[in-house]
Structure formats: structure tokens, C-alpha cells
Design a protein around this motif. Structure first.
Motif, short mmCIF file in Angstrom:
data_model
loop_
_atom_site.label_atom_id
_atom_site.label_comp_id
_atom_site.label_asym_id
_atom_site.label_seq_id
_atom_site.Cartn_x
_atom_site.Cartn_y
_atom_site.Cartn_z
N GLN A 60 0.84 -1.19 0.00
CA GLN A 60 0.00 0.00 0.00
C GLN A 60 0.88 1.25 0.00
O GLN A 60 2.09 1.19 0.16
N SER A 61 0.24 2.37 -0.17
CA SER A 61 0.99 3.63 -0.27
C SER A 61 1.72 3.97 1.02
O SER A 61 2.71 4.70 1.01
N THR A 62 1.25 3.43 2.15
CA THR A 62 1.90 3.74 3.43
C THR A 62 3.27 3.09 3.55
O THR A 62 4.12 3.58 4.28
N GLN A 63 3.49 1.98 2.82
CA GLN A 63 4.76 1.26 2.87
C GLN A 63 5.18 0.93 4.31
O GLN A 63 6.36 0.98 4.66
N SER A 64 4.22 0.57 5.14
CA SER A 64 4.54 0.26 6.53
C SER A 64 4.91 -1.20 6.69
O SER A 64 4.52 -2.05 5.87
N TRP A 65 5.64 -1.52 7.76
CA TRP A 65 6.04 -2.89 8.05
C TRP A 65 5.06 -3.52 9.02
O TRP A 65 4.66 -2.90 10.00
N SER A 66 4.67 -4.77 8.76
CA SER A 66 3.66 -5.45 9.55
C SER A 66 4.22 -6.75 10.13
O SER A 66 4.97 -7.46 9.47
N SER A 67 3.83 -7.04 11.37
CA SER A 67 4.16 -8.34 11.97
C SER A 67 3.33 -9.42 11.29
O SER A 67 2.26 -9.16 10.74
N VAL A 68 3.84 -10.64 11.33
CA VAL A 68 3.15 -11.79 10.73
C VAL A 68 2.72 -12.73 11.83
O VAL A 68 3.51 -13.09 12.70
N CYS A 69 1.44 -13.14 11.80
CA CYS A 69 0.89 -14.01 12.84
C CYS A 69 1.43 -15.43 12.69
O CYS A 69 1.54 -15.96 11.59
N GLU A 70 1.76 -16.04 13.82
CA GLU A 70 2.27 -17.41 13.82
C GLU A 70 1.26 -18.39 13.21
O GLU A 70 1.64 -19.36 12.57
N ASP A 71 -0.04 -18.09 13.40
CA ASP A 71 -1.07 -18.98 12.86
C ASP A 71 -0.99 -19.10 11.34
O ASP A 71 -1.41 -20.10 10.76
N ASP A 72 -0.50 -18.05 10.69
CA ASP A 72 -0.55 -17.95 9.22
C ASP A 72 0.74 -18.39 8.55
O ASP A 72 0.96 -18.10 7.38
N PHE A 73 1.61 -19.10 9.27
CA PHE A 73 2.95 -19.35 8.75
C PHE A 73 3.36 -20.79 9.00
O PHE A 73 3.20 -21.31 10.11
N ASP A 74 3.89 -21.46 7.97
CA ASP A 74 4.36 -22.82 8.13
C ASP A 74 5.76 -22.96 7.55
O ASP A 74 6.39 -21.98 7.14
N LYS A 95 0.85 -14.41 18.67
CA LYS A 95 2.30 -14.47 18.62
C LYS A 95 2.80 -14.15 17.22
O LYS A 95 2.22 -14.56 16.23
N ALA A 96 3.91 -13.41 17.17
CA ALA A 96 4.53 -13.09 15.89
C ALA A 96 5.50 -14.19 15.50
O ALA A 96 6.07 -14.87 16.35
N VAL A 97 5.70 -14.37 14.20
CA VAL A 97 6.61 -15.39 13.70
C VAL A 97 8.04 -15.06 14.12
O VAL A 97 8.54 -13.97 13.84
N GLY A 98 8.68 -15.98 14.81
CA GLY A 98 10.11 -15.90 15.12
C GLY A 98 10.84 -16.92 14.27
O GLY A 98 10.55 -18.12 14.34
N LEU A 99 11.77 -16.47 13.43
CA LEU A 99 12.39 -17.35 12.44
C LEU A 99 13.90 -17.31 12.54
O LEU A 99 14.50 -16.24 12.67
N THR A 100 14.52 -18.49 12.53
CA THR A 100 15.97 -18.61 12.45
C THR A 100 16.32 -19.45 11.24
O THR A 100 15.92 -20.61 11.15
N CYS A 101 17.03 -18.85 10.30
CA CYS A 101 17.50 -19.57 9.12
C CYS A 101 18.96 -19.97 9.35
O CYS A 101 19.70 -19.30 10.06
#
Length: 809
Positions: free
Chosen positions: A348-362, A422-428
């Protein structure tokens, strides 16, 4: 005089003036000469009664700002080299470094067009306590005789006023305007209310009106944009390409002035451009005569703004610094560039950064993110691992297949809420792009790094700073235990090598973040001999109980300590080294046969070190006793599993295992057969306020907990805890969590549908009956059918007449 001494001593000691290494007592004062006011002009320093211009090399905006503030001239607006064809006295930095007196360091330059340092300060406005030159608490200098600095009331300031201040300070447009952001209001307080229109060149040029009080009691906190002054150009997007800086209204290319440029420095540029994380950086060849500006990577890695770290003098170079950023994804609050809390940038035009929900991530989503960031496969995916969820929250659920090149290329679907919160916490995993080569094993040899598909040998930037501690970081990254030795192997001088910063590595950074981007030639290759584990507990039922042994000179032998006090310290050191918790007990027993053992020095045990160096100066002897150590973490982690019976099926979801309502299910706990006996405790965290516990004895190292007729009270988190009494102590070990959710079964859906149909028939029949009665002016009698009377709402249907009749009853 004292302030001048403090200023210059601070600059020299902190390294901001690498060319100025001399006694502070020789300095008398400084000034800006030849500008429109006392706060602009060429910088001159007076020492031993003589004025001399300062060499304009090695200066940047951050250092020039110190001069402005010392002269009580507000904040720096611009600092640059000024060409001057007039002969002038010059301080030679190399001469000053040798400690010579001023008169010997002054030179005449009448034979060439010389350059000097020109600084322009803001004079009447400044930002205090900020994180950069373009942020802080706003203060204005009075034009009255006292020339004091005053705080500005938040009530008297709007966006148009902020635009003027940002422009006056040489910064970009205002991005944040908030009171108390950079500290409380300090006295004195400005007595005017600014009424700028936004086009003025200075805040004091704006109209103003008197005011009496500051109702909010808050000082103006202002943050101006930094990214308006630099960009990445000629790349595939605004977040990739050659670094350029805007100088005097035109864009110029940038190169690095020191040898410390690496991926961490490039990441600072990406984040200041709001471009996510850096995944690669390098150089692009240009014509040698191209005019460029230098950037200090050391300054940049101190979290300074990009424009503050650009040199004031232009140079000629044949290379332009290039950076590639991830653009739309980033990991924040992590321990490396490949770990952190996942955030996604909106289109979007705001170009803001958003957290990602743990439920939505695999896991498939995580694979795409790691690849996009230039990292390897995901190793840890756990919510809230790197901080809590922050607003705003991403409103889509990603449905990646794992092969996409970017997260925003994946399919997605709308969702309403984040049930876990909870926000997604990721370690690659860090890229497998370095190795130890030409050694006796994969854990020994010369350090090499893969660059552009080819392996390149590595040397260190500072041999004197390289030690066993730095080498140990590389060994552990390679999963090769600890560093045993390190050194250099001679090569042909013309060999092209990569350089690694030893100081960066010792700060626990990932190896790839500490590799310098430019290639060099050297006659040495760094060699980081690692060891397999050199301490173990042998003869026990687990790796955390048994006789302590150490490997020395290629042989494993028991370790012994005679003093009972040191025995306990030795046991604690062994348990700690093996990551087995603390020492629970020690037992010295007779051995049936004499065994050769290693002795260990008291000094090593006293410092809780149990490393190979402790044995290097000791001997071994034959002795008929054994030392057995028991550590607290001797039990393996139990397993937890889930199964359903014939009348119910389950499925795995992102939220956990799902079981059908009303079906029977079993939670099973098991553990490796280390010791007989023991018991399993099933801990059940449910939505009910009370936590439920069930305990069963361990039979064949397992236990099975049967639950019948699953209902909403069974929804929650389950853990198995194994309890065992052995070695005269109680031990326990806990499993990973198992999350259980419920779903309606087919039978329940059919029953619900039937009930719904019956209710609809009853309601529609009652409504029809009531309508027919009302149309004939009849009211159902209460004694005949109370339910029909209630459904019909006779009082409402027949109005006052029905009400009157009811009243007469």
C-alpha cells in the motif's frame, strides 16, 4: 580554552581525527572564517599564536557537527571541501602524528590549487538527544543579548513548522513529530508561537505570535527523514543498485574509504532506506576518472546515519559500491542477519512494516523467506522467539509451496484474527559458504569462503588481533567443536584472497557477516584446526553420567583429581562443558585393574575450564581407582504422541493436532530405555483455570493416557514429564508440547442440522398461527397455550385493546 581542549582530545581519542595525533595543550582556539556569519566558513585552528587551516581529508558530517556545537552554532548543515587558489598555511596530519611542534608542521601551498574544510552550521536551531543529526528535541537560540537556547512547546508547532526546521538542517522531510520523544522540556521555554507556511528557509524567518503558557508541558520531538539524501540506483528496484549520495543538488557515486566494509555495514544502508535486509554487496567497475565520495563503514556500523558517514572531500575511483536488499521482508531483533521476528512491507501507499501471525505461517513459507534473505534452510520456527507481536499485523495468510523466490509471490487468503497472538520468530541457517580445506579432516585446514560460486582463501585484517577465541567461533559455526590451534600458511604473494575482521567475529557475529567484500592479494592463508569433543563421560547409561575422560595426544583416558574439594569442582566443570546441567553427585570407587589416567591442574579447575590446555603441562600415571560423575540432565527427553480410535480421525494443522468432537483419543508418553522404572506425569494446560495432571507408572518405558468423548475441555497443551529416582536423587525430564484442537464430527453436524430445521418449522408455524389469529381479532388464551401466547406476542399484535383485556383479567 578548556572546552577547546576537551573537544579536540575527545576527537583524537575516539578516532574521528585519524590525522591529528598531538598534544591538546598546543591548541588555543578555533573558528569558522569567511562565511556569511560566525557559524559558517573555513575551519581554522589557533595553536601557539598562529592560525592554520585544517586539512580537509578524513572529515565527515558527524565530526563537523561537533565543531558546530562547540562554537554554540547549532547543528551542522553542510561540510565540504572548498577550493582556494590563494596560498595558505596548512597543518599536515602526518607531521602531527610524529609529535612535531606546530611551526614544523605548517607548510606553504602556493604551487597548487589547495582545498580546505568549509563548515556551515544552522546557527539558530538544533536537535538534542537524538539518534542522528536529523532527530532530537528541538531547541531555538534567542536573538537577544544572552544568546541562550530555549525549548519549544509542542502546542506551538505543526507540520509546516517542522518542514522548515528539517530543510534548515539539511535533512529530508519530517517523518515523526511527537512531544517528549527525546526528553522532557527544559527551561528556558521559547515565548513565541511559530506560524510558518512551509516555504521559509529558516525557522526564525517565519511569522510568530506571543503566547503565555505551554498547556501540554511537552517539548517538540522531531525526526526528519535521512533517506532523501542517498539512494540505490541502476538496479532492478529502488532497493538494489549502486549507492549514490546527493551533494549540492546532484547525485554522485559512493565508494568505501576503509577496508572494513561487509554485509553488516550494507545492512545498515538497507534498513535506513526502508528496504528490508541486505543479502549481498560488492563493487561495480567504472572509469577511473569518475568522481566519487567515500563512506566510512566503521562509522556506519556504529548505527550512524548514512549521510553522517560520507566524507567531505571527493575523490576519483574506478569502483562504485553496490548493495542488494530484500525490499519487502526483514528479520528484526535477531542475533544475526538470518534470525529475528519476521516483518513484511505492505504494497500500500503507506509502505509500513507489519508483523506476521504465527497462525498464518508454516515451514514452506519459512523456506521462501530464508531463500529471499540469502540464507539457508529454516532451522527454528517459533512464535514470540524474538519479541512480541507489534502493530500493524499482516492481514493475509501465506500459502507458499516452497519454490517461490519471494514471500509476496506466494498465494494468500484473507483472515480475521490472530488466535495465538504471537509473531513469527524465524531462524535460518547461515549459508554454507565457508569451509576448512586441504586439512586432515573437514575440521582442519585453511579457511575458504565461497564468493560468486568459487572458493577463495581467507586471511585476517589484523594478525595481532586474531586469537584462539576468534578461531573458536569459526569452529563452532562449522559444528567442529572447539579450536585447538590457529596460524597461517604461506602462499604465492599474488594469490587473491578474501579478508575477515577478527574483531567482528569475536562479537559473536556470523562468519559471512564478518567477511570483507573487497578482494586482496596476500602471501598468507589463515588456518581455524578444530577438534572433535575432547571431554566425555563414559560407561554410563547416558552421555551425562559416567567416568570423565579427556582426549589428549590422540588417546582417551580418565581424568583424576586427588583433593576432594577439587573433585567436586572438576565434576561441575565437566557437566557444564558437556551441556549436561550441574553436577549432582560424584563417586570415587576402586577399579579392578590399574588404568592410566590424566591429571588435571588446579588452576584450570578453579576457573571452571576443562579444556585440552589443562592437560598440556601435566603427566599421566597408572592408578587403580575410578571417578564417576552424575549430572543433573542425565535423562533423555521423553517423546509425546497422539492417536485416535476407530470412531475418530485426526489431522495436523498449524495450530496443532485436531480431533473430532466426541471421539476417543490417547496421549502416549515414552522414553529411551536408559533405566528401569519411573513414572510419567501428563501435564494438561487447558482453558479451564485449573491445570490438570495425570500420573501413570512407566511400563516398558512408556505410559498411555486414554480420554473418551472429546469435548471442548480437552482443548489445550499437553506435555509428558518423566520422573525417576536413581543414584540417590530424583531426576525429571520434560517433552516438547503437543497442542490439541477440536472439530465438529459428521454426526454432530447432522444432529445440529436436524435441530435447526425443527426450530425453523416451529417458528414459521407459530408465526403463521399468530398471523391468522391477529387477522381475525382473536387472542390465544394463556391457559390453553402459554408457549403460543409468548410466541405470538399478543399484546403487541392487538395493541391497547389486548392490553386492556389483559388488565381486566
Amino acid at each position: 580554552m578548556a572546552r577547546v581542549l576537551v573537544l579536540f582530545m575527545l576527537l583524537w581519542s575516539s578516532g574521528f581525527l585519524p590525522g591529528f595525533q598531538t598534544e591538546g595543550k598546543d591548541i588555543d582556539e578555533m573558528r569558522l572564517l569567511g562565511g556569511s556569519s560566525r557559524c559558517s566558513g573555513v575551519l581554522q585552528v589557533k595553536r601557539q599564536g598562529e592560525w592554520a587551516e585544517v586539512d580537509d581529508r578524513e572529515w565527515d558530517l558527524k565530526l563537523a557537527d561537533v565543531v558546530c556545537r562547540h562554537l554554540d552554532c547549532g547543528s551542522v548543515v553542510r561540510a565540504s571541501s572548498k577550493r582556494d587558489s590563494n596560498p595558505s598555511s596548512r597543518i599536515t596530519p602526518s607531521c602531527l602524528e610524529s609529535g612535531s611542534r606546530l611551526k614544523k608542521c605548517l607548510t606553504k601551498r602556493s604551487w597548487i590549487i589547495s582545498t580546505s574544510l568549509e563548515i556551515i552550521c544552522s546557527d539558530s536551531v538544533r536537535l538534542e538527544n537524538g539518534t542522528s543529526l536529523c532527530s532530537g528535541r528541538l531547541e531555538v537560540k534567542s536573538t537577544q543579548s544572552n544568546q541562550s537556547w530555549s525549548s519549544v512547546c509542542e502546542d506551538d508547532f505543526d507540520l509546516q513548522d517542522a518542514e522548515v526546521v528539517c530543510r534548515e538542517l539539511g535533512c529530508g522531510a519530517p517523518s515523526v513529530l511527537q512531544g517528549v520523544l527525546y526528553g522532557d522540556m527544559e527551561a528556558p521555554v521559547w515565548t513565541k508561537e511559530f506560524q510558518c507556511r512551509g516555504h521559509e528557509s529558516a525557522l526564525l524567518d517565519c511569522d510568530s505570535s506571543d503566547r503565555n503558557t505551554c498547556s501540554s508541558g511537552k517539548a517538540v520531538g522531531l525526526t526528519c527523514s535521512e533517506s532523501d539524501n542517498f539512494q540505490l540506483a541502476r538496479g532492478s528496484s529502488r532497493c538494489a543498485g549502486g549507492l549514490e549520495i546527493k551533494k549540492e543538488g546532484k547525485w554522485s557515486k559512493v565508494d568505501v574509504k576503509d577496508s572494513a566494509w561487509n554485509l553488516k555495514a550494507a545492512d545498515v544502508v538497507c534498513r535506513q532506506l526502508d528496504c528490508g535486509s541486505a543479502f549481498s554487496t560488492g563493487w561495480k567497475e567504472m572509469d577511473f576518472n569518475t568522481e566519487i565520495w567515500w563512506i566510512s563503514s566503521i562509522c556506519l556500523q556504529s548505527k550512524s546515519a548514512v549521510r553522517e558517514c560520507i566524507s567531505t572531500k571527493s575523490y576519483h575511483s574506478h569502483s562504485n559500491l553496490e548493495i542488494n536488499c530484500s525490499d519487502s521482508v526483514r528479520l528484526v531483533n535477531g542475533t544475526s542477519l538470518c534470525s529475528g521476528r519476521l516483518e513484511v512491507k505492505s504494497n500500500q501507499s503507506t509502505q509500513s512494516w507489519s508483523s506476521v501471525c504465527e497462525d498464518d505461517f508454516d515451514l514452506e513459507d519459512a523456506e521462501v523467506v530464508c531463500r529471499e534473505l540469502g540464507c539457508e534452510a529454516p532451522s527454528v520456527l517459533q512464535g514470540a522467539l524474538y519479541g512480541d507481536m507489534e502493530a500493524p499485523v499482516w492481514t493475509k495468510e501465506f500459502q507458499c509451496r516452497g519454490h517461490e523466490s519471494a514471500l509476496l509471490d506466494c498465494d494468500s487468503s484473507d483472515r480475521n484474527t490472530c488466535s495465538s497472538g504471537k509473531a513469527v520468530g524465524l531462524t535460518c541457517s547461515d549459508p554454507d559458504n565457508f569451509q576448512l580445506a586441504r586439512g586432515s579432516s573437514p575440521c582442519a585446514g585453511g579457511l575458504e569462503i565461497k564468493k560468486e560460486g568459487e572458493w577463495s582463501k581467507v586471511d585476517v585484517d589484523d594478525h595481532s588481533a586474531w586469537n584462539l577465541k576468534a578461531a573458536d567461533v569459526v569452529c563452532r559455526h562449522l559444528d567442529c567443536g572447539s579450536a585447538v590451534s590457529t596460524g597461517w600458511k604461506e602462499m604465492d604473494f599474488n594469490t587473491e584472497i578474501s579478508m575477515i575482521r577478527s574483531t567482528c567475529l569475536q562479537s559473536k557475529s556470523a562468519v559471512r557477516e564478518c567477511i570483507l567484500t573487497k578482494s586482496y592479494t596476500s602471501s598468507f592463508n589463515l588456518e581455524i584446526n578444530c577438534a572433535e569433543p575432547d571431554v566425555r563421560l563414559s560407561g554410563g547409561a547416558s552421555t551425562c553420567v559416567g567416568i570423565p575422560e579427556m582426549k589428549h595426544q590422540g588417546q582417551w583416558r580418565p581424568v583424576i583429581e586427588w583433593d576432594s574439594e577439587w573433585v567436586q569442582k572438576l565434576s561441575s566443570a565437566v557437566c557444564k562443558r558437556l551441556d549436561c546441567g550441574s553436577a549432582v553427585s560424584t563417586n570415587i570407587s576402586s577399579s579392578s585393574s590399574e588404568t592410566r589416567v590424566w591429571e588435571i591442574s588446579h588452576s584450570c579447575v578453579q576457573s571452571e575450564r576443562i579444556v585440552r590446555e589443562c592437560l598440556s603441562l601435566t603427566s599421566y600415571r597408572t592408578i587403580p581407582i575410578n571417578l564417576e560423575v552424575v549430572c543433573s540432565d542425565l535423562l533423555a527427553q521423553p517423546n509425546i504422541s497422539f492417536s485416535t480410535h476407530i470412531d475418530g480421525v485426526s489431522e495436523a494443522t498449524q495450530q496443532g493436532l485436531r480431533v473430532l468432537m466426541g471421539s476417543n483419543f490417547t496421549i502416549s508418553c515414552s522414553i529411551l530405555p536408559q533405566y528401569p522404572g519411573g513414572s510419567f506425569q501428563l501435564i494438561f494446560n487447558t482453558s479451564d483455570p485449573e491445570q490438570k495432571n495425570y500420573t501413570l507408572p512407566a511400563v516398558n518405558h512408556s505410559a498411555h493416557f486414554l480420554f473418551s468423548a472429546a469435548d471442548p475441555t480437552h482443548r489445550g497443551e499437553y506435555r509428558c514429564v518423566y520422573h525417576l529416582y536413581v543414584f540417590s536423587h530424583n531426576f525429571s525430564s520434560q517433552s516438547r508440547p503437543l497442542h490439541l484442537t477440536l472439530a465438529a464430527s459428521g454426526t454432530h453436524l447432522v444432529i445440529g442440522l436436524v435441530v435447526l430445521v425443527v426450530l425453523l418449522v416451529l417458528v414459521s408455524g407459530a408465526a403463521l398461527f399468530c398471523y391468522s389469529k391477529a387477522s381475525r381479532g382473536q387472542t390465544p388464551r394463556r391457559e390453553d397455550n402459554m408457549e403460543v401466547h409468548y410466541l405470538c406476542g399478543a399484546d403487541d399484535l392487538l395493541g391497547e385493546e389486548a392490553g386492556g383485556a389483559q388488565g381486566s383479567e
